[in-house]
Write a protein that holds these residues in place. Sequence first.
Motif, mmCIF file in Angstrom:
data_model
loop_
_atom_site.group_PDB
_atom_site.id
_atom_site.type_symbol
_atom_site.label_atom_id
_atom_site.label_comp_id
_atom_site.label_asym_id
_atom_site.label_seq_id
_atom_site.Cartn_x
_atom_site.Cartn_y
_atom_site.Cartn_z
ATOM 1 N N ILE A 16 0.890 -1.151 0.000
ATOM 2 C CA ILE A 16 0.000 0.000 0.000
ATOM 3 C C ILE A 16 0.931 1.204 0.000
ATOM 4 O O ILE A 16 1.852 1.281 0.820
ATOM 5 C CB ILE A 16 -0.905 0.053 1.253
ATOM 6 C CG1 ILE A 16 -1.747 -1.206 1.392
ATOM 7 C CG2 ILE A 16 -1.779 1.315 1.215
ATOM 8 C CD1 ILE A 16 -2.811 -1.390 0.359
ATOM 9 N N ALA A 17 0.700 2.117 -0.925
ATOM 10 C CA ALA A 17 1.566 3.297 -1.007
ATOM 11 C C ALA A 17 0.729 4.567 -1.070
ATOM 12 O O ALA A 17 -0.343 4.590 -1.680
ATOM 13 C CB ALA A 17 2.469 3.208 -2.232
ATOM 14 N N HIS A 18 1.220 5.597 -0.416
ATOM 15 C CA HIS A 18 0.659 6.935 -0.528
ATOM 16 C C HIS A 18 1.540 7.640 -1.552
ATOM 17 O O HIS A 18 2.747 7.790 -1.327
ATOM 18 C CB HIS A 18 0.710 7.631 0.836
ATOM 19 C CG HIS A 18 0.105 8.987 0.843
ATOM 20 N ND1 HIS A 18 0.336 9.876 1.860
ATOM 21 C CD2 HIS A 18 -0.737 9.619 -0.014
ATOM 22 C CE1 HIS A 18 -0.317 10.986 1.631
ATOM 23 N NE2 HIS A 18 -0.976 10.854 0.490
ATOM 24 N N PHE A 29 -3.898 6.868 -2.445
ATOM 25 C CA PHE A 29 -3.458 5.657 -1.769
ATOM 26 C C PHE A 29 -3.729 4.526 -2.746
ATOM 27 O O PHE A 29 -4.853 4.384 -3.233
ATOM 28 C CB PHE A 29 -4.224 5.421 -0.460
ATOM 29 C CG PHE A 29 -3.734 6.271 0.669
ATOM 30 C CD1 PHE A 29 -2.664 5.860 1.451
ATOM 31 C CD2 PHE A 29 -4.326 7.488 0.938
ATOM 32 C CE1 PHE A 29 -2.204 6.653 2.496
ATOM 33 C CE2 PHE A 29 -3.868 8.287 1.975
ATOM 34 C CZ PHE A 29 -2.811 7.873 2.756
ATOM 35 N N VAL A 30 -2.710 3.739 -3.064
ATOM 36 C CA VAL A 30 -2.834 2.685 -4.065
ATOM 37 C C VAL A 30 -2.273 1.376 -3.526
ATOM 38 O O VAL A 30 -1.483 1.362 -2.585
ATOM 39 C CB VAL A 30 -2.083 3.046 -5.373
ATOM 40 C CG1 VAL A 30 -2.681 4.271 -6.035
ATOM 41 C CG2 VAL A 30 -0.594 3.252 -5.108
ATOM 42 N N SER A 31 -2.678 0.292 -4.153
ATOM 43 C CA SER A 31 -2.091 -1.009 -3.841
ATOM 44 C C SER A 31 -1.361 -1.513 -5.077
ATOM 45 O O SER A 31 -1.654 -1.089 -6.198
ATOM 46 C CB SER A 31 -3.171 -2.009 -3.421
ATOM 47 O OG SER A 31 -4.054 -2.248 -4.483
ATOM 48 N N PHE A 32 -0.384 -2.384 -4.850
ATOM 49 C CA PHE A 32 0.301 -3.057 -5.950
ATOM 50 C C PHE A 32 1.039 -4.255 -5.389
ATOM 51 O O PHE A 32 1.158 -4.425 -4.176
ATOM 52 C CB PHE A 32 1.240 -2.119 -6.727
ATOM 53 C CG PHE A 32 2.413 -1.583 -5.954
ATOM 54 C CD1 PHE A 32 3.660 -2.198 -6.028
ATOM 55 C CD2 PHE A 32 2.285 -0.436 -5.184
ATOM 56 C CE1 PHE A 32 4.747 -1.690 -5.334
ATOM 57 C CE2 PHE A 32 3.366 0.083 -4.484
ATOM 58 C CZ PHE A 32 4.600 -0.552 -4.552
ATOM 59 N N CYS A 75 -12.797 10.227 -3.543
ATOM 60 C CA CYS A 75 -12.363 10.368 -2.154
ATOM 61 C C CYS A 75 -11.886 9.015 -1.658
ATOM 62 O O CYS A 75 -12.367 7.967 -2.096
ATOM 63 C CB CYS A 75 -13.453 10.949 -1.262
ATOM 64 S SG CYS A 75 -14.834 9.885 -0.933
ATOM 65 N N GLN A 76 -10.902 9.080 -0.818
ATOM 66 C CA GLN A 76 -10.339 7.899 -0.169
ATOM 67 C C GLN A 76 -10.372 8.208 1.322
ATOM 68 O O GLN A 76 -9.424 8.746 1.863
ATOM 69 C CB GLN A 76 -8.927 7.635 -0.681
ATOM 70 C CG GLN A 76 -8.909 7.214 -2.139
ATOM 71 C CD GLN A 76 -7.531 6.809 -2.604
ATOM 72 O OE1 GLN A 76 -6.680 7.643 -2.826
ATOM 73 N NE2 GLN A 76 -7.331 5.500 -2.744
ATOM 74 N N SER A 81 -5.645 3.349 3.051
ATOM 75 C CA SER A 81 -6.362 2.296 2.332
ATOM 76 C C SER A 81 -6.543 2.691 0.867
ATOM 77 O O SER A 81 -6.826 3.854 0.567
ATOM 78 C CB SER A 81 -7.740 2.082 2.957
ATOM 79 O OG SER A 81 -8.530 1.231 2.142
ATOM 80 N N PRO A 82 -6.428 1.726 -0.038
ATOM 81 C CA PRO A 82 -6.654 2.014 -1.455
ATOM 82 C C PRO A 82 -8.139 2.049 -1.831
ATOM 83 O O PRO A 82 -8.482 2.227 -2.994
ATOM 84 C CB PRO A 82 -5.932 0.865 -2.161
ATOM 85 C CG PRO A 82 -6.011 -0.266 -1.207
ATOM 86 C CD PRO A 82 -5.920 0.367 0.165
#
Length: 138
Positions: A16-18, A29-32, A75-76, A81-82
């Motif tokens: 999880i990255a900001h 906020f994304v996941s990979f 919106c997140q 959280s992604p």
Amino acid sequence: MRFSILDIWADGYERIAHIRLINSESEFFVSFIEHDEYINSGKSIKRTAGTQIEGNLQIEFVNDFSSSDEKPFYCQNIPQSPFIQAVVDVIEVIDNFSIRANLSGYAVPITTEFERRIPKLLSERILIYGELRIDIGL
């Protein structure tokens, strides 16, 4: 598109990255998946705050959507959280489970993948709930 990592969390191969879009104020906020670095809950060594990455955003695991008259937005609202809630403009229906759409604050059309079959005639603007992922270049 190029992004700068503001913070990153690791659990196994999942990340999880900001991130912030380079030359922009847009943050996500994304996941990979990091295929070559396994970490038991902690910080990534391969990618750290300040590292730049290149990739394309996409929204996956959309299981709820509806027509919308709202202005495009995203919106997140779950910390780190992604999960994403967004009103997007539909550009094209790719197949029974995916579309290309415009996401507010992001200049490139994104692929959006649904968990269930979508109607062939989809509204031009829809509200969706899903997970924001980044397909990163190695």
